[in-house]
Design an enzyme around this catalytic site. Structure first.
Site, PDB file in Angstrom:
ATOM      1  N   ASP A 192       1.175  -0.232  -1.202  1.00 42.85           N
ATOM      2  CA  ASP A 192       0.310  -0.731  -2.255  1.00 42.85           C
ATOM      3  C   ASP A 192       0.790  -1.963  -3.033  1.00 42.85           C
ATOM      4  O   ASP A 192       1.965  -1.912  -3.500  1.00 42.85           O
ATOM      5  CB  ASP A 192      -0.099   0.390  -3.441  1.00 42.85           C
ATOM      6  CG  ASP A 192      -1.245  -0.129  -4.000  1.00 42.85           C
ATOM      7  OD1 ASP A 192      -1.464  -1.053  -4.739  1.00 42.85           O
ATOM      8  OD2 ASP A 192      -2.393   0.791  -4.308  1.00 42.85           O
ATOM      9  N   ARG A 211       0.112  -3.154  -5.882  1.00 42.47           N
ATOM     10  CA  ARG A 211       0.265  -3.118  -7.259  1.00 42.47           C
ATOM     11  C   ARG A 211       1.688  -2.325  -7.612  1.00 42.47           C
ATOM     12  O   ARG A 211       1.891  -2.165  -8.827  1.00 42.47           O
ATOM     13  CB  ARG A 211      -0.829  -2.219  -7.842  1.00 42.47           C
ATOM     14  CG  ARG A 211      -2.292  -2.859  -7.698  1.00 42.47           C
ATOM     15  CD  ARG A 211      -3.425  -1.852  -7.806  1.00 42.47           C
ATOM     16  NE  ARG A 211      -3.109  -0.688  -6.839  1.00 42.47           N
ATOM     17  CZ  ARG A 211      -4.138   0.090  -7.030  1.00 42.47           C
ATOM     18  NH1 ARG A 211      -5.129   0.079  -7.901  1.00 42.47           N
ATOM     19  NH2 ARG A 211      -4.232   1.031  -5.893  1.00 42.47           N
ATOM     20  N   HIS A 246       2.789   6.582  -6.500  1.00 41.07           N
ATOM     21  CA  HIS A 246       1.925   6.420  -7.468  1.00 41.07           C
ATOM     22  C   HIS A 246       0.567   7.114  -7.697  1.00 41.07           C
ATOM     23  O   HIS A 246       0.000   7.408  -6.840  1.00 41.07           O
ATOM     24  CB  HIS A 246       1.760   4.970  -7.642  1.00 41.07           C
ATOM     25  CG  HIS A 246       0.878   4.374  -6.361  1.00 41.07           C
ATOM     26  ND1 HIS A 246      -0.448   3.906  -6.451  1.00 41.07           N
ATOM     27  CD2 HIS A 246       1.171   4.131  -5.122  1.00 41.07           C
ATOM     28  CE1 HIS A 246      -0.997   3.848  -5.364  1.00 41.07           C
ATOM     29  NE2 HIS A 246      -0.078   3.859  -4.509  1.00 41.07           N
ATOM     30  N   CYS A 277      -3.195   6.847  -5.588  1.00 41.53           N
ATOM     31  CA  CYS A 277      -2.761   6.400  -4.440  1.00 41.53           C
ATOM     32  C   CYS A 277      -3.943   6.656  -3.383  1.00 41.53           C
ATOM     33  O   CYS A 277      -4.519   7.410  -3.232  1.00 41.53           O
ATOM     34  CB  CYS A 277      -1.619   7.043  -3.742  1.00 41.53           C
ATOM     35  SG  CYS A 277      -0.960   6.242  -2.221  1.00 41.53           S
TER      36      CYS A 277
HETATM   37 CO    CO Z   1      -0.437   4.212  -2.682  1.00 41.19          CO
END
Ligand code: CO
Length: 208
Positions: free
Chosen positions: A44, A46, A98, A101
């Site tokens: 990801d 982020r 995280h 997700c």
């Molecule tokens: Co993720």
């Protein structure tokens, strides 16, 4: 002609900043790496591994894939793990998931996205085994976030079961495996209180 000129410009500026702060920065890195950490995290955008823990080039060996999955049959992940543990002798392996997700969400919803569904099948298995743990949770968002935590625990267990990690502990090598989760909403990391430093401790992790 340079494609994506803004990124090359950013890169030039970054090299200048690094050299201003540490004149020998690139000379030192060109000599070799000796990172203390291996980070296994989600792909990801982020969750930029080094950035969120204030580390820089040379500090952390990194493996990222969708939903931070550690499979014994994944040559990519296992090669990274072997190299980090056996050659670089990192002191810490950090599995960091995280909340929110997308991979865990897709596995939970059983979406039909093609190849990625195959990749997420092991997470579906984890979800099936842990349905009882999310039954009492009302909101779907909270259920998924709990599953994100459970997924980290499952992957920590997979790291601990890796033959490279087991052998490292058998030979007395100092190595800890950590389970963390990152909150996109405030940028903070939560320690899931999983810190495994021996085969005995690994055996004590409850089944996930
Ligand atoms: Co993720």
């Amino acid at each position: 002609m340079e494609k994506l000129p803004e990124l090359f410009e950013n890169n030039r500026q970054w090299t200048e900043q690094m050299q201003q702060k540490h004149p020998d920065f690139f000379d030192d890195l060109a000599e070799g790496q000796s990172p203390e950490y291996l980070w296994i995290g989600c792909a990801d955008s982020r969750v930029p591994a080094s950035e969120i823990v204030g580390l820089t080039a040379g500090d952390m060996f990194v493996h990222r894939n969708v939903a931070n999955v550690v499979l014994h049959t994944d040559l990519n992940c296992q090669s990274v793990l072997q190299y980090a543990v056996k050659v670089l002798k990192v002191k810490h392996v950090i599995v960091c998931g995280h909340y929110g997700c997308g991979g865990v969400t897709s596995a939970y919803e059983g979406t039909d996205l093609g190849l990625i569904d195959n990749w997420l099948q092991p997470i579906q298995d984890v979800i099936e085994k842990n349905r009882d743990k999310i039954e009492g949770i009302d909101k779907k968002k909270d259920k998924i976030n709990r599953l994100c935590e459970i997924n980290v625990k499952a992957q920590v267990k997979n790291v601990c079961r890796s033959p490279f990690v087991r052998k490292a502990w058998e030979s007395g090598q100092t190595l800890s495996v950590h389970g963390w989760i990152y909150n996109l909403e405030d940028g903070l990391l939560n320690d899931l209180d999983l810190c495994i430093s021996s085969n005995d401790e690994a055996a004590s992790i409850s089944e996930v």
